[in-house]
Design a protein around this motif. Structure first.
Motif, PDB file in Angstrom:
ATOM      1  N   HIS A  74      -3.477  -3.084   0.184  1.00 48.34           N
ATOM      2  CA  HIS A  74      -4.633  -3.276  -0.984  1.00 48.34           C
ATOM      3  C   HIS A  74      -5.516  -4.361  -0.977  1.00 48.34           C
ATOM      4  N   ASP A  90     -13.397  -3.655  -2.469  1.00 51.44           N
ATOM      5  CA  ASP A  90     -13.684  -3.434  -3.936  1.00 51.44           C
ATOM      6  C   ASP A  90     -12.591  -3.921  -4.918  1.00 51.44           C
ATOM      7  N   LEU A  91     -11.476  -4.414  -4.130  1.00 52.72           N
ATOM      8  CA  LEU A  91     -10.380  -4.828  -5.076  1.00 52.72           C
ATOM      9  C   LEU A  91     -10.551  -5.800  -5.892  1.00 52.72           C
ATOM     10  N   ASN A 114     -12.708  -4.081  -8.722  1.00 56.24           N
ATOM     11  CA  ASN A 114     -11.981  -2.904  -9.570  1.00 56.24           C
ATOM     12  C   ASN A 114     -11.055  -3.909 -10.375  1.00 56.24           C
ATOM     13  N   GLU A 120      -6.978  -5.836   1.360  1.00 56.57           N
ATOM     14  CA  GLU A 120      -7.878  -5.811   2.286  1.00 56.57           C
ATOM     15  C   GLU A 120      -9.145  -4.940   1.704  1.00 56.57           C
ATOM     16  N   GLU A 121      -9.071  -4.215   0.681  1.00 62.58           N
ATOM     17  CA  GLU A 121      -9.980  -3.272   0.236  1.00 62.58           C
ATOM     18  C   GLU A 121     -10.868  -4.073  -0.364  1.00 62.58           C
ATOM     19  N   GLU A 172      -1.131  -0.068   5.309  1.00 58.43           N
ATOM     20  CA  GLU A 172      -1.953  -0.189   4.356  1.00 58.43           C
ATOM     21  C   GLU A 172      -2.008  -1.474   3.384  1.00 58.43           C
ATOM     22  N   GLY A 175       0.901  -1.179  -0.196  1.00 63.02           N
ATOM     23  CA  GLY A 175       0.019  -0.095   0.164  1.00 63.02           C
ATOM     24  C   GLY A 175       0.803   1.095   0.095  1.00 63.02           C
TER      25      GLY A 175
END
Length: 133
Positions: A34, A39-40, A43, A36-37, A32, A27
């Motif tokens: 990514h 909407d990964l 997207n 864990e997002e 951070e 991240g």
């Protein structure tokens, strides 16, 4: 936290010794991550199929008569006119799956037009099954 280090463990007196070769920061900040997002994957799927739509249908018209199954890495078509049902069906599956993830109608349109194209142009009819004696 938030970092991945890669290296080698060496046996050492009383245990092991780790020598880090490099760190991977997934991240913008060390904490951070990514993956864990929420909407990964949505997207990622949207980005991939948008690339394929632009590469296969550069003028914006979804026309599978112009679809080519041989592309080079940057999306440019190879000069032959070969079409393969398995490759087209994978494109359709990816578009339908991305439609299910995103709900965006443009992906459904590409999947439906591809399905119609396969049914109209690449369907095999076994005439022996339909002969009436």
């Amino acid at each position: 936290m938030g970092r991945l280090s890669y290296g080698i463990y060496y046996p050492d007196e009383g245990g092991t010794h780790f020598e880090a070769n490099y760190f991977d920061f997934p991240g913008r900040k060390p904490t951070e991550m990514h993956f864990e997002e929420a909407d990964l994957w949505v997207n990622q799927a949207r980005s991939i199929v948008d690339f394929y739509i632009k590469a296969e249908f550069p003028n914006g018209e979804i026309d599978y008569r112009q679809y080519r199954t041989r592309l080079i890495l940057d999306g440019v078509r190879k000069p032959d006119f070969r079409q393969e049902t398995d490759t087209i069906s994978r494109m359709i599956y990816g578009m339908a799956s991305t439609y299910m993830l995103t709900g965006e109608d443009k992906f459904l349109e590409v999947a439906e037009k591809g399905t119609k194209y396969l049914c109209d142009h690449m369907r095999f009819y076994d005439i022996d099954k339909f002969l009436i004696i």
